[in-house]
Design a protein around this motif. Sequence first.
Motif, PDB file in Angstrom:
ATOM      1  N   GLU A   1      -8.745  49.039  19.621  1.00 12.41           N
ATOM      2  CA  GLU A   1      -8.310  47.689  19.729  1.00 12.41           C
ATOM      3  C   GLU A   1      -6.642  47.792  19.488  1.00 12.41           C
ATOM      4  N   MET A   2      -6.323  48.368  18.597  1.00 11.70           N
ATOM      5  CA  MET A   2      -4.928  48.342  18.178  1.00 11.70           C
ATOM      6  C   MET A   2      -4.131  49.116  19.608  1.00 11.70           C
TER       7      MET A   2
ATOM      8  N   PHE B   1       1.681  57.158  17.491  1.00  6.94           N
ATOM      9  CA  PHE B   1       2.383  57.402  16.724  1.00  6.94           C
ATOM     10  C   PHE B   1       2.698  56.551  15.203  1.00  6.94           C
ATOM     11  N   PHE B   2       2.589  55.175  15.604  1.00  6.47           N
ATOM     12  CA  PHE B   2       2.782  54.322  14.525  1.00  6.47           C
ATOM     13  C   PHE B   2       1.363  53.986  14.038  1.00  6.47           C
ATOM     14  N   ILE B   3       0.520  54.009  14.684  1.00  4.36           N
ATOM     15  CA  ILE B   3      -0.735  53.591  14.216  1.00  4.36           C
ATOM     16  C   ILE B   3      -1.516  54.769  13.324  1.00  4.36           C
TER      17      ILE B   3
ATOM     18  N   ALA C   1       3.571  48.967  11.118  1.00  6.05           N
ATOM     19  CA  ALA C   1       3.231  50.315  10.832  1.00  6.05           C
ATOM     20  C   ALA C   1       4.127  51.323  10.486  1.00  6.05           C
ATOM     21  N   MET C   2       5.394  51.170  11.265  1.00 10.71           N
ATOM     22  CA  MET C   2       6.485  52.153  10.854  1.00 10.71           C
ATOM     23  C   MET C   2       6.946  51.999   9.488  1.00 10.71           C
ATOM     24  N   SER C   3       6.786  50.500   8.908  1.00 15.82           N
ATOM     25  CA  SER C   3       7.371  50.255   7.505  1.00 15.82           C
ATOM     26  C   SER C   3       6.686  50.844   6.654  1.00 15.82           C
ATOM     27  N   LEU C   4       5.253  51.488   6.988  1.00 12.53           N
ATOM     28  CA  LEU C   4       4.368  52.117   5.880  1.00 12.53           C
ATOM     29  C   LEU C   4       4.971  53.311   5.500  1.00 12.53           C
TER      30      LEU C   4
END
Length: 110
Positions: A65-66, A74-76, A25-28
């Motif tokens: 669920e995540m 924060f990443f989601i 997610a952070m890589s997005l």
Amino acid sequence: MSTIPETPLYDRAGSIRGYRMNKMAMSLGIPANREAFKADEAAFLDSHGLSEAEKTAVMTRDWHEMVALGGNLFFILKISAIDPTPMTRIGAAQAGMDHDLFLQQRLGKL
């Protein structure tokens, strides 16, 4: 330590459990990664080593669920920005509520 029923605790164990998903997610934040995610989500998630449960949660946008799988909010939110999904929809999912009811009861909006 007291717990709130059905509320996942984000602790060291959760951080370790959700590491791959949070790193993905952070890589997005990188435009090329966002484009790769949009072009082929399954392949992008596979390239980050996500488990089947993590991939299913991300691809179905199962926000609750995540978090249960160790996702950090924060990443989601980086995943939610792809669609885009309003933060209130994630809040409603976390509360197990219909979005309109959530807006009315939690935020006083009609």
